[in-house]
Scaffold this motif. Structure first.
Motif, mmCIF file in Angstrom:
data_model
loop_
_atom_site.group_PDB
_atom_site.id
_atom_site.type_symbol
_atom_site.label_atom_id
_atom_site.label_comp_id
_atom_site.label_asym_id
_atom_site.label_seq_id
_atom_site.Cartn_x
_atom_site.Cartn_y
_atom_site.Cartn_z
ATOM 1 N N GLN A 213 0.930 -1.110 0.149
ATOM 2 C CA GLN A 213 -0.594 -0.085 0.040
ATOM 3 C C GLN A 213 1.288 1.142 0.307
ATOM 4 N N SER A 214 2.434 1.138 0.402
ATOM 5 C CA SER A 214 2.583 2.249 0.178
ATOM 6 C C SER A 214 4.023 2.365 -0.629
ATOM 7 N N SER B 292 4.311 4.091 -4.357
ATOM 8 C CA SER B 292 3.773 4.633 -5.629
ATOM 9 C C SER B 292 5.155 5.419 -6.373
ATOM 10 N N LEU C 211 -1.462 9.975 -5.380
ATOM 11 C CA LEU C 211 -0.337 9.898 -4.858
ATOM 12 C C LEU C 211 -1.034 9.075 -3.446
ATOM 13 N N PRO C 212 -0.432 8.320 -2.729
ATOM 14 C CA PRO C 212 -1.192 8.220 -1.187
ATOM 15 C C PRO C 212 0.314 9.068 -0.071
ATOM 16 N N PHE C 213 -0.809 9.557 0.206
ATOM 17 C CA PHE C 213 -0.097 10.306 1.621
ATOM 18 C C PHE C 213 0.799 8.637 2.463
ATOM 19 N N SER D 161 3.389 7.812 1.883
ATOM 20 C CA SER D 161 4.013 6.324 1.166
ATOM 21 C C SER D 161 5.243 7.474 0.659
ATOM 22 N N HIS E 84 -0.166 16.123 3.030
ATOM 23 C CA HIS E 84 -1.339 16.210 1.746
ATOM 24 C C HIS E 84 -1.601 17.579 1.416
ATOM 25 N N VAL F 223 -1.332 14.641 -3.100
ATOM 26 C CA VAL F 223 -0.970 13.980 -1.844
ATOM 27 C C VAL F 223 -2.320 13.573 -1.403
ATOM 28 N N GLN F 224 -2.684 12.773 -0.999
ATOM 29 C CA GLN F 224 -4.220 12.318 -0.440
ATOM 30 C C GLN F 224 -3.471 11.656 0.846
#
Length: 146
Positions: free
Chosen positions: A26-27, A29, A49-51, A53, A115, A145-146
């Protein structure tokens, strides 16, 4: 303390391993900047993009061919540096390619610790004073970034 059966211990170890694997996947990217031959495309995966990572940066050095030249020993006399900032905050930089004063520099990456809007751009410099930029026609590349 009661003794646990080997089967229970194995099941617990597998559960921990699966949880760790899921968390690490999950982390993961990345942001890819493709070469001119690939159409100059720029893509983030996943998008947004995941916050939390770290985004691996895959940058084609064919995007910035100005300011090149080698030293007498054949080592590069140029450096490509990536720059980024979150939400118009302070600018941070990282080595991408070419000469590095640090032996074995880390692979280019950006920790996604804020974020909002991530702006990214690249600069090629040489020891002879040349400077060239890779940005989106004068604007930085923007990612969420979310």
């Amino acid at each position: 303390m009661p003794r646990q059966s080997p089967r229970w211990c194995l099941a617990a170890a597998v559960a921990v391993l699966l949880t760790a694997t899921a968390a690490s996947s999950q982390s993961t990217s990345s942001i890819t900047f493709q070469s001119p031959a690939q159409g100059w495309s720029v893509a983030a995966a996943p998008n947004p993009l995941p916050f939390g990572s770290t985004a691996a940066i895959h940058y084609s050095v064919d995007r910035l061919t100005q300011c090149r030249g080698n030293l007498n020993g054949g080592a590069p006399g140029w450096t490509i540096t990536g720059h980024y900032r979150f939400n118009n905050g302070p600018v941070h930089s990282f080595w991408v390619a070419g000469f590095s004063s640090t032996p074995n520099p880390p692979a280019p990456a950006i920790p996604l610790s804020t974020h909002g809007t991530l702006a990214v751009w690249f600069e090629n410099t040489s020891r002879w004073g040349c400077q060239a930029w890779d940005s989106n026609f004068g604007n930085n590349y923007l990612f969420t970034v979310q």
